[in-house]
Design a protein around this motif. Structure first.
Motif, PDB file in Angstrom:
ATOM      1  N   ARG A 134       0.811  -1.223   0.000  1.00 52.54           N
ATOM      2  CA  ARG A 134       0.000   0.000   0.000  1.00 52.54           C
ATOM      3  C   ARG A 134       0.846   1.276   0.000  1.00 52.54           C
ATOM      4  N   ARG A 135       2.032   1.198  -0.505  1.00 50.83           N
ATOM      5  CA  ARG A 135       2.863   2.388  -0.703  1.00 50.83           C
ATOM      6  C   ARG A 135       2.731   2.794  -2.167  1.00 50.83           C
ATOM      7  N   ASP A 136       1.559   3.304  -2.485  1.00 49.53           N
ATOM      8  CA  ASP A 136       1.177   3.498  -3.881  1.00 49.53           C
ATOM      9  C   ASP A 136       1.960   4.609  -4.580  1.00 49.53           C
ATOM     10  N   GLY A 137       2.322   5.645  -3.836  1.00 54.46           N
ATOM     11  CA  GLY A 137       3.140   6.693  -4.438  1.00 54.46           C
ATOM     12  C   GLY A 137       4.498   6.168  -4.854  1.00 54.46           C
ATOM     13  N   LEU A 138       5.111   5.358  -3.980  1.00 56.05           N
ATOM     14  CA  LEU A 138       6.408   4.760  -4.307  1.00 56.05           C
ATOM     15  C   LEU A 138       6.283   3.796  -5.474  1.00 56.05           C
ATOM     16  N   ALA A 139       5.184   3.052  -5.522  1.00 53.96           N
ATOM     17  CA  ALA A 139       4.957   2.141  -6.642  1.00 53.96           C
ATOM     18  C   ALA A 139       4.873   2.907  -7.957  1.00 53.96           C
ATOM     19  N   GLY A 140       4.158   4.036  -7.961  1.00 53.55           N
ATOM     20  CA  GLY A 140       4.061   4.849  -9.176  1.00 53.55           C
ATOM     21  C   GLY A 140       5.404   5.404  -9.599  1.00 53.55           C
ATOM     22  N   LEU A 141       6.198   5.843  -8.626  1.00 55.12           N
ATOM     23  CA  LEU A 141       7.528   6.375  -8.940  1.00 55.12           C
ATOM     24  C   LEU A 141       8.421   5.300  -9.546  1.00 55.12           C
ATOM     25  N   ALA A 142       8.423   4.094  -8.948  1.00 54.48           N
ATOM     26  CA  ALA A 142       9.245   3.002  -9.470  1.00 54.48           C
ATOM     27  C   ALA A 142       8.802   2.600 -10.868  1.00 54.48           C
ATOM     28  N   LEU A 143       7.486   2.542 -11.096  1.00 48.95           N
ATOM     29  CA  LEU A 143       6.985   2.204 -12.432  1.00 48.95           C
ATOM     30  C   LEU A 143       7.405   3.246 -13.456  1.00 48.95           C
ATOM     31  N   ALA A 144       7.277   4.525 -13.102  1.00 51.51           N
ATOM     32  CA  ALA A 144       7.613   5.592 -14.045  1.00 51.51           C
ATOM     33  C   ALA A 144       9.083   5.557 -14.422  1.00 51.51           C
ATOM     34  N   VAL A 145       9.961   5.403 -13.423  1.00 50.46           N
ATOM     35  CA  VAL A 145      11.397   5.339 -13.707  1.00 50.46           C
ATOM     36  C   VAL A 145      11.704   4.108 -14.556  1.00 50.46           C
ATOM     37  N   GLY A 146      11.027   2.987 -14.263  1.00 41.44           N
ATOM     38  CA  GLY A 146      11.228   1.785 -15.068  1.00 41.44           C
ATOM     39  C   GLY A 146      10.785   1.979 -16.507  1.00 41.44           C
ATOM     40  N   GLY A 171      -4.839   8.919  -6.525  1.00 41.61           N
ATOM     41  CA  GLY A 171      -4.076  10.167  -6.530  1.00 41.61           C
ATOM     42  C   GLY A 171      -2.624   9.960  -6.141  1.00 41.61           C
ATOM     43  N   LYS A 172      -2.360   9.070  -5.182  1.00 43.04           N
ATOM     44  CA  LYS A 172      -0.980   8.792  -4.771  1.00 43.04           C
ATOM     45  C   LYS A 172      -0.197   8.126  -5.905  1.00 43.04           C
ATOM     46  N   LEU A 173      -0.841   7.195  -6.593  1.00 40.51           N
ATOM     47  CA  LEU A 173      -0.179   6.537  -7.719  1.00 40.51           C
ATOM     48  C   LEU A 173       0.151   7.540  -8.810  1.00 40.51           C
ATOM     49  N   VAL A 174      -0.813   8.376  -9.150  1.00 37.39           N
ATOM     50  CA  VAL A 174      -0.601   9.384 -10.199  1.00 37.39           C
ATOM     51  C   VAL A 174       0.510  10.346  -9.799  1.00 37.39           C
ATOM     52  N   MET A 175       0.567  10.708  -8.518  1.00 33.00           N
ATOM     53  CA  MET A 175       1.635  11.592  -8.059  1.00 33.00           C
ATOM     54  C   MET A 175       3.004  10.945  -8.253  1.00 33.00           C
ATOM     55  N   GLY A 176       3.113   9.661  -7.911  1.00 29.66           N
ATOM     56  CA  GLY A 176       4.379   8.960  -8.108  1.00 29.66           C
ATOM     57  C   GLY A 176       4.762   8.859  -9.574  1.00 29.66           C
ATOM     58  N   LEU A 177       3.781   8.531 -10.425  1.00 28.73           N
ATOM     59  CA  LEU A 177       4.046   8.460 -11.861  1.00 28.73           C
ATOM     60  C   LEU A 177       4.493   9.818 -12.405  1.00 28.73           C
ATOM     61  N   THR A 178       3.851  10.869 -11.944  1.00 28.99           N
ATOM     62  CA  THR A 178       4.187  12.224 -12.412  1.00 28.99           C
ATOM     63  C   THR A 178       5.594  12.614 -12.006  1.00 28.99           C
ATOM     64  N   LEU A 179       5.953  12.318 -10.760  1.00 27.74           N
ATOM     65  CA  LEU A 179       7.309  12.639 -10.297  1.00 27.74           C
ATOM     66  C   LEU A 179       8.358  11.882 -11.104  1.00 27.74           C
ATOM     67  N   GLY A 180       8.030  10.651 -11.484  1.00 23.97           N
ATOM     68  CA  GLY A 180       8.991   9.848 -12.227  1.00 23.97           C
ATOM     69  C   GLY A 180       9.264  10.345 -13.634  1.00 23.97           C
TER      70      GLY A 180
END
Length: 413
Positions: A134-146, A171-180
């Protein structure tokens, strides 16, 4: 890890020469896709730069980059051991994912530590574990960088969106993806990074793809004429009129199949939320396997993308798909035995390639079946028997439950 570390420092170059030359050109002020062709997404180059900056010759770069990949390999095995311990404590089955992964990586060492695919594989596995925790922001960031490192993790975004949508944390996932992906905006002003896509659009039918393996087998049987085994700029390909037709057909199957498997995964999540990390790993294998086996380009290192999720899915539940995927990764090594790969696979290697691709296709079929069954299980009518569980409850005596604690316990799962 010892056998892999030794191989990481071996003088065998593989694709490392390409990584070194592009990184050194970048460090001397050249612009990728303007002053020299760069066939990978932009973050890939940033992974090559540190070793090239520290070492000025190729022979110094190879062990330095090998050390970087050995660390990535260690991170994957640490994650598998950690998830095994969380699931089974000190039971023997807790180490099964790591052992299975280790055996497969040893067999795949020819390309496993001589390609950079291990880096996005770490990011993908990290995204799955983060999503399960449930660390969805981190998951989005890792996916985006990948994605901006190797592109293929993009097929997991629909699955992540479905999970987070159902949780209410989109929203947390989208934030992580956006940061990536945010660094791509300023990067666009100095580097035409999108140029890598044109290189891949123009690629032909790579000899290890499913369509190519079937076509080459037909060539051996004398059923097809005019099939040429050609050393193209990035890989060995099959050329000729028939091969071009197979390439066009395969591209359509690849797009439709990948989208269809992603949609099936989203539907499965909508019907029944994955409860454990291994359930999520099995759902992730669906779009990943489809993306690889239906692709007109299938290089051996692509199997690295599957190994982490396959090993993770061994924690519990059905293990058939994981075994098929890991055995396929091991079989890939045999395709390169002998010199025939440079001039056209002989009959033994062709049969081995057909077997490898057949295992991946079988895994894809099982994944479709399992996703369908999993979603259908959510419609079990009251009073009917539920699907069998894969563990034995520890407590067998009635236990008093505080009603106020039920909601809290449900939130912690």
């Amino acid at each position: 890890m010892t056998p892999l570390v030794v191989y990481a420092f071996s003088p065998r170059v593989g694709d490392l020469d390409l990584y070194f030359r592009t990184a050194r050109a970048f460090l001397t002020g050249a612009t990728p896709n303007q002053d020299f062709r760069f066939e990978y997404p932009p973050y890939a180059l940033l992974w090559f730069v540190p070793a090239a900056w520290l070492r000025s010759t190729q022979w110094e770069f190879v062990p330095m980059f090998g050390l970087q990949l050995a660390i990535m390999d260690g991170l994957i095995k640490w994650a598998l051991l950690r998830e095994g311990a969380r699931r089974w404590g000190r039971e023997w089955r807790s180490v099964v994912p790591c052992l299975a992964y280790s055996v497969t990586s040893w067999a795949a060492a020819l390309y496993y530590l001589k390609r950079y695919d291990l880096i996005p594989a770490v990011l993908t596995l990290g995204a799955l574990v983060a999503l399960a925790r449930r660390r969805d922001g981190l998951a989005g960031l890792a996916l985006a960088v990948g994605i901006v490192t190797k592109l293929y993790p993009v097929v997991l975004v629909p699955l992540a969106v479905a999970v987070c949508w159902k949780r209410g944390t989109l929203g947390k996932l989208v934030m992580g993806l956006t940061l990536g992906v945010a660094p791509l905006v300023p990067l666009s002003f100095v580097w035409p990074w999108w140029g890598f896509a044109s290189f891949h659009v123009d690629r032909g039918l790579q000899v290890e793809s499913l369509g190519a393996s079937l076509l080459w087998a037909a060539h051996h049987l004398g059923l097809v004429k005019g099939v040429l085994w050609v050393h193209a700029p990035a890989a060995y390909e099959l050329h000729g009129a028939v091969a071009e037709g197979v390439r066009v057909t395969t591209r359509w199957l690849w797009v439709v199949g990948s989208l269809g498997m992603a949609a099936l995964g989203m539907w499965s999540v909508r019907r029944k939320m994955p409860e454990r990390v291994e359930d999520l790993a099995r759902l992730a294998l669906g779009p990943l396997v489809a993306f690889i086996i239906l692709n007109p380009v299938l290089s051996p290192q692509f199997l690295t993308w599957l190994m982490g999720a396959a090993a993770l899915s061994l924690l519990s539940g059905s293990r058939s798909v994981a075994v098929l995927v890991l055995v396929a990764a091991i079989l890939s090594r045999g395709v390169f035995v002998g010199p025939t790969y440079k001039y056209g696979l002989g009959i033994p290697q062709t049969l081995l390639l057909l077997a490898r691709n057949g295992l991946l296709m079988a895994a894809a079929v099982l994944l479709v079946r399992d996703a369908w069954r999993r979603a259908s299980a959510s419609n079990v009518a009251p009073g009917t028997s539920a699907p069998p569980v894969d563990f034995i409850p520890v407590a067998t005596e009635p236990v008093a439950v505080d009603p106020a604690s039920v909601g809290l316990a449900t939130q912690r799962r």
